[in-house]
Design a protein around this motif. Structure first.
Motif, PDB file in Angstrom:
ATOM      1  N   ASP A 123       0.832  -1.312   0.184  1.00 27.56           N
ATOM      2  CA  ASP A 123       0.023   0.182  -0.131  1.00 27.56           C
ATOM      3  C   ASP A 123       0.726   1.152   0.069  1.00 27.56           C
ATOM      4  O   ASP A 123       0.584   2.191  -0.741  1.00 27.56           O
ATOM      5  CB  ASP A 123      -0.844  -0.098   1.114  1.00 27.56           C
ATOM      6  N   GLN A 124       2.093   1.182   0.861  1.00 23.21           N
ATOM      7  CA  GLN A 124       2.893   2.612   0.663  1.00 23.21           C
ATOM      8  C   GLN A 124       3.448   2.701  -0.596  1.00 23.21           C
ATOM      9  O   GLN A 124       3.279   3.856  -0.988  1.00 23.21           O
ATOM     10  CB  GLN A 124       4.063   2.302   1.684  1.00 23.21           C
ATOM     11  N   ASN A 151       0.996   6.326  -7.086  1.00 23.37           N
ATOM     12  CA  ASN A 151      -0.225   7.098  -7.220  1.00 23.37           C
ATOM     13  C   ASN A 151       0.121   8.691  -7.313  1.00 23.37           C
ATOM     14  O   ASN A 151      -0.427   9.414  -8.016  1.00 23.37           O
ATOM     15  CB  ASN A 151      -1.643   6.617  -6.376  1.00 23.37           C
ATOM     16  N   LEU A 152       0.741   8.992  -6.307  1.00 24.96           N
ATOM     17  CA  LEU A 152       1.199  10.392  -6.141  1.00 24.96           C
ATOM     18  C   LEU A 152       2.049  10.960  -7.512  1.00 24.96           C
ATOM     19  O   LEU A 152       1.647  11.784  -7.900  1.00 24.96           O
ATOM     20  CB  LEU A 152       2.062  10.602  -4.887  1.00 24.96           C
ATOM     21  N   ILE A 153       2.973  10.037  -7.748  1.00 22.54           N
ATOM     22  CA  ILE A 153       3.821  10.357  -9.059  1.00 22.54           C
ATOM     23  C   ILE A 153       2.736  10.470 -10.386  1.00 22.54           C
ATOM     24  O   ILE A 153       3.019  11.339 -10.906  1.00 22.54           O
ATOM     25  CB  ILE A 153       4.814   9.270  -9.195  1.00 22.54           C
ATOM     26  N   SER A 154       2.041   9.578 -10.442  1.00 20.01           N
ATOM     27  CA  SER A 154       1.193   9.435 -11.551  1.00 20.01           C
ATOM     28  C   SER A 154       0.199  10.857 -11.585  1.00 20.01           C
ATOM     29  O   SER A 154       0.093  11.441 -12.634  1.00 20.01           O
ATOM     30  CB  SER A 154       0.095   8.241 -11.636  1.00 20.01           C
ATOM     31  N   LYS A 155      -0.120  11.296 -10.541  1.00 19.46           N
ATOM     32  CA  LYS A 155      -0.770  12.386 -10.622  1.00 19.46           C
ATOM     33  C   LYS A 155       0.074  13.775 -10.946  1.00 19.46           C
ATOM     34  O   LYS A 155      -0.353  14.605 -11.664  1.00 19.46           O
ATOM     35  CB  LYS A 155      -1.449  12.607  -9.191  1.00 19.46           C
ATOM     36  N   GLN A 156       1.256  13.545 -10.339  1.00 16.72           N
ATOM     37  CA  GLN A 156       2.253  14.672 -10.606  1.00 16.72           C
ATOM     38  C   GLN A 156       2.502  14.748 -12.177  1.00 16.72           C
ATOM     39  O   GLN A 156       2.650  15.929 -12.811  1.00 16.72           O
ATOM     40  CB  GLN A 156       3.374  14.515  -9.934  1.00 16.72           C
TER      41      GLN A 156
END
Length: 423
Positions: free
Chosen positions: A48-49, A55-60
RNA sequence: AGAGAGUUGGGUGAGUGGCUGAAACCAACAGUUUGCUAAACUGUCGUACGGGUUAUACUGUACCGGGGGUUCGAAUCCCCCACUCUCUGCCA
């Protein structure tokens, strides 16, 4: 199946319970469950971590692209790709651990209730009570497989012709007796507050797993291969599965259903000396009662159901006894079972006519059958069921116990259903 | 059985690659207000598994019929399966 939480919180009781059932290597099995569950948790945390990071990188990347910073975006993509490989590995590991845990849990039987006696076989079952006088018949009394020929009411040979052994044909008053019993049982259950249902008698694989027939008793059910459907061995399967994947309100409980269905059992390898006549069949009729209750209420419900079934036997004027099954003789999924046995005066032995069980959360866990209470939290409900009743052995004992030299008396409660009072 | 169209949260239903765990409306729940067999307004309103806490709070991940794939990223694109609907066929 057992809840891991229960194994964790009530380890000693679970261990004792499995030993009561003579389950081999109980300690090892439980330790392995806990170890696997720990592994499952830690691998999930890790996964999960990483997933969160990804997920964060993808958003960026999304916002970078929008701003036209393609260089940074490409760098981020590379980073994300590297993460992805790691995640995949953890993902596979996690899935594998869950699979191992599940198949291990499938092998563990239910934990017997405290009141269940220890023991290895039917010899060790505890007689709770008996009721009614055992009739003494004259010398020359007939077992039911003779009586049905004498009065031409059930024909095994015809069944063999059109289907095979264990598929009797009921004829004339024999057929009417079947119909009368079914109606009598259903009416009695309705009066007791059960809702009547008519479920399908073929079920899919999920349903087989839901109530625990699969993977345990694979070979005992007839299977329609082309359509991948199983013929039900008992109405317990379709009726309990009505509530598979259901989240109930606490106010819906208890749910009480009754259903009549034919039942089909291959009975592979279980034919022996004393299974003549109606004692064991491939197809038979049964009225089944099912309850879904709040966990606090399930043992009260079990007693009610037991009393209800006894009431039926009393009305049919049959001598019976109630057994509390010992740990070794109980079904795999049951926490406590009462068997009702009727005395057959011609065969001079007890015949099991009903089995009433509380499964606690064992089936509910597989079924994902939960309810939501006052505290808004969902928890597993308890499931129970019982035969009320199975016809063949009831028919056998009515015929045998009530035989007279010139006919067979029918129990009074059935007269209005039958339209005749003797055979 | 053949052809076509579908499957999104309790319900209706929007959404064709990032701002969507998901609009809007309805239902439900809580509160405010006016009061009388109700309306208006505000808020809450999925599940599972983790982390965290005495317990809350808080927080991560997954889930838009099921499974797999493409992609840095999928409700959205591709493949397989199941189911539903419509028409044709058949039939109790």
């Amino acid at each position: 199946m057992l809840l891991v939480q229960t194994i964790r919180d009530q380890y000693d009781q679970v261990l004792l319970g499995l030993k009561k059932r003579n389950f081999p290597q109980a300690t090892e099995a439980l330790q392995q469950v806990l170890a696997l569950d720990d592994l499952r948790k830690s691998s999930q945390t890790q996964r999960d971590q990483l997933q969160a990071e990804s997920n964060l990188i993808s958003k960026q990347i999304g916002s970078l692209m929008k701003e036209g910073k393609s260089l940074e975006a490409t760098a981020a993509k590379d980073q994300s790709s590297r993460l992805k490989a790691q995640i995949k590995e953890l993902e596979d590991q996690h899935a594998q651990v869950e699979e191992e845990l599940k198949s291990l849990l499938y092998l563990l039987p239910n934990v017997p209730y405290v009141a269940v006696p220890a023991g290895k076989s039917a010899e060790d079952n505890e007689e709770v009570l008996s009721h009614g006088a055992i009739p003494s018949l004259w010398e020359g009394k007939l077992p039911h497989w003779e009586l049905i020929k004498k009065y031409d009411i059930i024909d095994f040979d015809l069944g063999v012709k059109i289907t095979g052994a264990g598929f009797p044909v009921y004829k004339g008053k024999g057929a009417r007796l079947q119909r009368a019993l079914i109606n009598f049982f259903l009416d009695q259950a309705l009066a007791e507050g059960y809702m009547e249902v008519q479920p399908p008698i073929l079920v899919n694989e999920e349903s087989g797993y839901g109530t625990g027939q699969l993977p345990d008793k694979e070979g005992q059910m007839y299977f329609a291969k082309d359509d991948h459907l199983y013929l039900i061995p008992t109405a317990e399967v379709p009726i309990t599965n009505l509530y598979r994947d259901v989240l109930l309100n606490a106010t819906d409980l208890p749910i009480k259903n009754v259903g009549y269905t034919p039942c089909f059992r291959r009975e592979a390898g279980s034919w022996g000396a004393h299974v003549r006549g109606l004692n064991r069949l491939h197809q038979f009729d049964k009225v089944e009662i099912v309850q879904i209750t709040h966990p606090d209420q399930s043992y009260a419900a079990l007693e009610q159901m037991s009393a209800y079934v006894q009431g039926l036997l009393q009305k049919l004027e049959l001598p019976y006894r109630v057994l509390r099954l010992c740990g070794g003789d109980m079904g795999f999924t049951s926490a406590m079972t009462y068997d009702m046995e009727v005395y057959s005066a011609a065969q001079e032995r007890w015949l099991e006519v009903s089995s009433v069980s509380n499964f606690e959360t064992y089936q509910a866990n597989r079924l994902k059958l939960r309810f939501k209470g006052e505290d808004k939290k969902s928890q597993f409900a308890h499931t129970l069921n019982g035969s009320a009743l199975a016809l063949p052995r009831i028919v056998a004992s009515i015929l045998e116990n009530n035989q007279e030299r010139d006919g067979i008396r029918m129990p009074k409660v059935l007269h209005s259903y039958l339209g005749f009072d003797r055979i």
